[in-house]
Design a protein around this motif. Structure first.
Motif, PDB file in Angstrom:
ATOM      1  N   THR A  90       0.820  -1.303  -0.034  1.00 56.52           N
ATOM      2  CA  THR A  90      -0.016   0.003  -0.046  1.00 56.52           C
ATOM      3  C   THR A  90       0.922   1.270   0.015  1.00 56.52           C
ATOM      4  OG1 THR A  90      -0.191  -0.136   2.430  1.00 56.52           O
ATOM      5  CG2 THR A  90      -2.022  -1.112   1.184  1.00 56.52           C
ATOM      6  N   LEU A  91       2.100   1.171   0.382  1.00 54.35           N
ATOM      7  CA  LEU A  91       3.105   2.514   0.200  1.00 54.35           C
ATOM      8  C   LEU A  91       3.349   2.650  -1.357  1.00 54.35           C
ATOM      9  CD1 LEU A  91       4.460   4.267   1.988  1.00 54.35           C
ATOM     10  CD2 LEU A  91       6.653   2.859   2.001  1.00 54.35           C
ATOM     11  N   ARG A  92       2.952   3.843  -1.660  1.00 51.96           N
ATOM     12  CA  ARG A  92       2.947   3.909  -3.096  1.00 51.96           C
ATOM     13  C   ARG A  92       4.071   4.983  -3.597  1.00 51.96           C
ATOM     14  NH1 ARG A  92       0.736   0.072  -5.772  1.00 51.96           N
ATOM     15  NH2 ARG A  92      -1.729   0.591  -6.099  1.00 51.96           N
ATOM     16  N   THR A  93       4.804   5.508  -2.574  1.00 53.09           N
ATOM     17  CA  THR A  93       5.901   6.276  -3.269  1.00 53.09           C
ATOM     18  C   THR A  93       6.668   5.974  -4.364  1.00 53.09           C
ATOM     19  OG1 THR A  93       6.258   7.106  -0.982  1.00 53.09           O
ATOM     20  CG2 THR A  93       7.808   8.024  -2.418  1.00 53.09           C
ATOM     21  N   PRO A  94       6.642   6.926  -5.411  1.00 53.13           N
ATOM     22  CA  PRO A  94       7.260   6.555  -6.773  1.00 53.13           C
ATOM     23  C   PRO A  94       8.956   6.447  -6.664  1.00 53.13           C
ATOM     24  CG  PRO A  94       6.530   8.670  -7.031  1.00 53.13           C
ATOM     25  CD  PRO A  94       6.184   8.012  -5.566  1.00 53.13           C
ATOM     26  N   VAL A  95       9.437   5.716  -7.478  1.00 52.70           N
ATOM     27  CA  VAL A  95      11.068   5.909  -7.675  1.00 52.70           C
ATOM     28  C   VAL A  95      11.286   7.414  -7.892  1.00 52.70           C
ATOM     29  CG1 VAL A  95      12.988   5.195  -9.153  1.00 52.70           C
ATOM     30  CG2 VAL A  95      11.439   3.477  -8.449  1.00 52.70           C
ATOM     31  N   GLY A  96      12.231   8.028  -7.178  1.00 47.69           N
ATOM     32  CA  GLY A  96      12.734   9.238  -7.317  1.00 47.69           C
ATOM     33  C   GLY A  96      11.705  10.154  -6.148  1.00 47.69           C
ATOM     34  N   GLY A  97      10.692   9.709  -5.516  1.00 49.79           N
ATOM     35  CA  GLY A  97      10.218  10.492  -4.739  1.00 49.79           C
ATOM     36  C   GLY A  97      10.747  10.619  -3.323  1.00 49.79           C
ATOM     37  N   THR A  98      10.371  11.604  -2.503  1.00 51.26           N
ATOM     38  CA  THR A  98      10.818  11.758  -1.253  1.00 51.26           C
ATOM     39  C   THR A  98       9.893  10.809  -0.281  1.00 51.26           C
ATOM     40  OG1 THR A  98      11.550  13.964  -1.820  1.00 51.26           O
ATOM     41  CG2 THR A  98      11.197  13.431   0.492  1.00 51.26           C
ATOM     42  N   ILE A  99      10.818  10.097   0.717  1.00 49.15           N
ATOM     43  CA  ILE A  99      10.181   9.648   1.685  1.00 49.15           C
ATOM     44  C   ILE A  99      10.887   9.570   3.005  1.00 49.15           C
ATOM     45  CG2 ILE A  99      11.344   7.471   1.335  1.00 49.15           C
ATOM     46  CD1 ILE A  99       8.673   5.702   1.167  1.00 49.15           C
ATOM     47  N   PHE A 100      10.162   9.364   4.099  1.00 54.45           N
ATOM     48  CA  PHE A 100      11.001   9.606   5.330  1.00 54.45           C
ATOM     49  C   PHE A 100      11.169   8.206   5.960  1.00 54.45           C
ATOM     50  CE2 PHE A 100       8.669  13.577   4.519  1.00 54.45           C
ATOM     51  CZ  PHE A 100       9.590  14.247   4.757  1.00 54.45           C
ATOM     52  N   VAL A 101      12.408   7.993   6.530  1.00 53.71           N
ATOM     53  CA  VAL A 101      13.037   6.900   7.025  1.00 53.71           C
ATOM     54  C   VAL A 101      12.927   6.938   8.643  1.00 53.71           C
ATOM     55  CG1 VAL A 101      15.021   5.220   7.108  1.00 53.71           C
ATOM     56  CG2 VAL A 101      14.514   6.365   5.005  1.00 53.71           C
ATOM     57  N   ARG A 102      12.590   5.926   9.150  1.00 54.39           N
ATOM     58  CA  ARG A 102      12.719   5.887  10.644  1.00 54.39           C
ATOM     59  C   ARG A 102      13.213   4.604  11.232  1.00 54.39           C
ATOM     60  NH1 ARG A 102      10.425   3.901  15.310  1.00 54.39           N
ATOM     61  NH2 ARG A 102      10.618   5.119  17.155  1.00 54.39           N
ATOM     62  N   VAL A 103      14.193   4.723  12.184  1.00 58.87           N
ATOM     63  CA  VAL A 103      14.615   3.243  12.759  1.00 58.87           C
ATOM     64  C   VAL A 103      14.478   3.419  14.282  1.00 58.87           C
ATOM     65  CG1 VAL A 103      16.680   2.052  12.824  1.00 58.87           C
ATOM     66  CG2 VAL A 103      16.220   3.101  10.677  1.00 58.87           C
ATOM     67  N   ASN A 104      13.562   2.424  14.925  1.00 60.82           N
ATOM     68  CA  ASN A 104      13.806   2.370  16.269  1.00 60.82           C
ATOM     69  C   ASN A 104      15.062   2.126  17.119  1.00 60.82           C
ATOM     70  OD1 ASN A 104      13.370   1.363  18.934  1.00 60.82           O
ATOM     71  ND2 ASN A 104      11.329   0.593  18.542  1.00 60.82           N
ATOM     72  N   PRO A 105      15.652   2.854  18.049  1.00 57.06           N
ATOM     73  CA  PRO A 105      16.920   2.524  18.301  1.00 57.06           C
ATOM     74  C   PRO A 105      17.139   1.179  18.948  1.00 57.06           C
ATOM     75  CG  PRO A 105      16.155   4.561  19.370  1.00 57.06           C
ATOM     76  CD  PRO A 105      14.890   3.947  18.552  1.00 57.06           C
ATOM     77  N   GLU A 106      15.987   0.461  19.372  1.00 53.51           N
ATOM     78  CA  GLU A 106      16.287  -0.996  19.970  1.00 53.51           C
ATOM     79  C   GLU A 106      16.254  -1.678  18.910  1.00 53.51           C
ATOM     80  OE1 GLU A 106      12.720  -1.563  22.358  1.00 53.51           O
ATOM     81  OE2 GLU A 106      13.449   0.107  23.577  1.00 53.51           O
ATOM     82  N   LYS A 107      15.965  -1.248  17.580  1.00 53.90           N
ATOM     83  CA  LYS A 107      16.216  -2.332  16.380  1.00 53.90           C
ATOM     84  C   LYS A 107      17.745  -2.142  15.877  1.00 53.90           C
ATOM     85  CE  LYS A 107      12.042  -3.941  16.743  1.00 53.90           C
ATOM     86  NZ  LYS A 107      11.773  -5.537  16.860  1.00 53.90           N
ATOM     87  N   CYS A 108      18.587  -1.352  16.176  1.00 48.60           N
ATOM     88  CA  CYS A 108      19.836  -1.330  15.650  1.00 48.60           C
ATOM     89  C   CYS A 108      20.788  -2.205  16.595  1.00 48.60           C
ATOM     90  CB  CYS A 108      20.224   0.212  16.216  1.00 48.60           C
ATOM     91  SG  CYS A 108      19.300   1.675  15.067  1.00 48.60           S
ATOM     92  N   VAL A 109      21.565  -2.710  15.818  1.00 48.92           N
ATOM     93  CA  VAL A 109      22.539  -3.863  16.058  1.00 48.92           C
ATOM     94  C   VAL A 109      23.959  -3.214  15.999  1.00 48.92           C
ATOM     95  CG1 VAL A 109      23.251  -6.329  16.127  1.00 48.92           C
ATOM     96  CG2 VAL A 109      20.990  -5.813  15.689  1.00 48.92           C
ATOM     97  N   VAL A 110      24.616  -3.181  17.218  1.00 56.50           N
ATOM     98  CA  VAL A 110      25.878  -2.547  17.060  1.00 56.50           C
ATOM     99  C   VAL A 110      27.082  -3.560  17.313  1.00 56.50           C
ATOM    100  CG1 VAL A 110      27.426  -1.180  18.533  1.00 56.50           C
ATOM    101  CG2 VAL A 110      24.810  -0.729  18.499  1.00 56.50           C
ATOM    102  N   PHE A 111      27.964  -3.378  16.007  1.00 53.70           N
ATOM    103  CA  PHE A 111      29.145  -4.127  16.077  1.00 53.70           C
ATOM    104  C   PHE A 111      30.535  -3.295  16.212  1.00 53.70           C
ATOM    105  CE2 PHE A 111      26.006  -6.040  13.411  1.00 53.70           C
ATOM    106  CZ  PHE A 111      25.941  -7.502  13.802  1.00 53.70           C
ATOM    107  N   SER A 112      31.407  -3.970  16.651  1.00 53.96           N
ATOM    108  CA  SER A 112      32.781  -3.125  16.714  1.00 53.96           C
ATOM    109  C   SER A 112      33.113  -3.007  15.113  1.00 53.96           C
ATOM    110  CB  SER A 112      33.968  -4.037  17.555  1.00 53.96           C
ATOM    111  OG  SER A 112      33.611  -4.142  18.655  1.00 53.96           O
ATOM    112  N   ALA A 113      33.917  -1.932  14.824  1.00 52.82           N
ATOM    113  CA  ALA A 113      34.302  -1.553  13.406  1.00 52.82           C
ATOM    114  C   ALA A 113      35.432  -2.152  13.125  1.00 52.82           C
ATOM    115  CB  ALA A 113      34.237  -0.110  13.445  1.00 52.82           C
TER     116      ALA A 113
END
Length: 113
Positions: A90-113
């Motif tokens: 149902t998300l219909r944003t076309p290629v080239g269109g602007t969209i907003f990205v959100r990431v829940n801090p609890e879903k970020c997995v941290v590794f040593s670089a």
């Protein structure tokens, strides 16, 4: 990839990356200046057509869409990075269109670089 900026006072940290400051939650102890890598599963990269308020929200551009029947895989450019996201068709944003990205801090997995 990023550098730890500071501890946020609870169980999280602020990490400076190419896409901006990313708030992450981590049980492991990190110090300012530590180099780390952050991984997020595509189903945990949320996309919306309107900007919400809060942490870890960035404007992006839809670079590619692949229809999979029950889902659409999006590739979204944020700054110099490409992020993958799996969304409902149902998300219909076309290629080239602007969209907003959100990431829940609890879903970020941290590794040593």
């Amino acid at each position: 990839d990023g550098t730890v900026v500071c501890h946020d006072g609870s169980s999280g940290y602020v990490v400076r990356t190419d896409i901006g400051d990313v708030h992450v939650t981590s049980a492991r102890q990190m110090n300012a200046g530590d180099r780390i890598a952050i991984s997020v599963r595509p189903e945990d990269v949320e996309l919306t057509e309107t900007q919400a308020s809060g942490e870890n929200i960035w404007p992006g551009t839809v670079e590619q869409k692949v229809f999979l029947g029950e889902a659409i895989d999006f590739r979204v450019t944020v700054g110099t990075r490409s992020l993958l996201s799996r969304q409902h068709p149902t998300l219909r944003t076309p290629v080239g269109g602007t969209i907003f990205v959100r990431v829940n801090p609890e879903k970020c997995v941290v590794f040593s670089a």
